[in-house]
Design a protein around this motif. Structure first.
Motif, PDB file in Angstrom:
ATOM      1  N   SER A 146      54.956   6.967  48.333  1.00 54.07           N
ATOM      2  CA  SER A 146      54.083   7.157  49.562  1.00 54.07           C
ATOM      3  C   SER A 146      54.913   7.230  50.957  1.00 54.07           C
ATOM      4  N   ALA A 147      56.078   6.762  51.084  1.00 52.12           N
ATOM      5  CA  ALA A 147      56.977   6.893  52.007  1.00 52.12           C
ATOM      6  C   ALA A 147      57.555   8.211  52.072  1.00 52.12           C
TER       7      ALA A 147
ATOM      8  N   LEU B 197      50.815  21.763  53.977  1.00 55.88           N
ATOM      9  CA  LEU B 197      49.993  20.521  53.928  1.00 55.88           C
ATOM     10  C   LEU B 197      48.889  20.729  52.883  1.00 55.88           C
TER      11      LEU B 197
ATOM     12  N   ASN C  94      50.931  19.606  49.735  1.00 58.48           N
ATOM     13  CA  ASN C  94      51.188  17.923  49.735  1.00 58.48           C
ATOM     14  C   ASN C  94      49.954  17.302  49.477  1.00 58.48           C
TER      15      ASN C  94
ATOM     16  N   ARG D 174      56.105  10.987  50.985  1.00 55.10           N
ATOM     17  CA  ARG D 174      55.033  11.763  51.342  1.00 55.10           C
ATOM     18  C   ARG D 174      54.791  11.967  52.855  1.00 55.10           C
ATOM     19  N   LYS D 175      54.933  10.773  53.341  1.00 54.01           N
ATOM     20  CA  LYS D 175      54.764  10.446  54.932  1.00 54.01           C
ATOM     21  C   LYS D 175      55.885  11.049  55.527  1.00 54.01           C
ATOM     22  N   CYS D 176      57.103  11.024  55.045  1.00 50.99           N
ATOM     23  CA  CYS D 176      58.364  11.719  55.701  1.00 50.99           C
ATOM     24  C   CYS D 176      58.122  13.177  55.573  1.00 50.99           C
ATOM     25  N   SER D 177      57.586  13.621  54.514  1.00 56.21           N
ATOM     26  CA  SER D 177      57.399  15.062  54.241  1.00 56.21           C
ATOM     27  C   SER D 177      56.278  15.737  55.228  1.00 56.21           C
ATOM     28  N   CYS D 178      55.120  14.952  55.425  1.00 57.36           N
ATOM     29  CA  CYS D 178      53.934  15.314  56.102  1.00 57.36           C
ATOM     30  C   CYS D 178      54.456  15.354  57.533  1.00 57.36           C
ATOM     31  N   ILE D 179      55.113  14.370  58.063  1.00 51.75           N
ATOM     32  CA  ILE D 179      55.894  14.291  59.508  1.00 51.75           C
ATOM     33  C   ILE D 179      56.860  15.486  59.699  1.00 51.75           C
TER      34      ILE D 179
END
Length: 86
Positions: free
Chosen positions: A3-4, A80, A83, A6-11
């Motif tokens: 989850s972390a 996006l 992901n 994915r969050k970093c890649s989205c940002i």
């Protein structure tokens, strides 16, 4: 942990996408030369030609900026979507 990641890649994708969308606007603002002579000092026969040249140049820059923005948006939206599907 995933989850972390994915969050970093989205940002990262959002930041890169915004930078890609802002780059053409900033480039267009920097590329515009400042005119030192007032438009009224040109002879009447040259004024329409100079105006037409400026309008043609403006049309080219607007088209280039739109194309760059479209490309940046397509890259961001595809990333996006990727992901979300993974």
């Amino acid at each position: 942990m995933a989850s972390a990641g994915r969050k970093c890649s989205c940002i990262l994708i959002l930041v890169l996408g915004l930078a890609g969308l802002a780059a053409p606007v900033l480039r267009a603002q920097q590329a515009a030369p400042a005119s030192t002579t007032p438009p009224s000092s040109a002879p009447p026969s040259e004024t329409p030609k100079a105006l037409n040249d400026k309008l043609a140049d403006l049309d080219k820059r607007v088209t280039a900026a739109q194309s760059a923005g479209d490309n940046a948006w397509m890259l961001v939206s595809a990333a996006l979507e990727r992901n979300l599907l993974c």
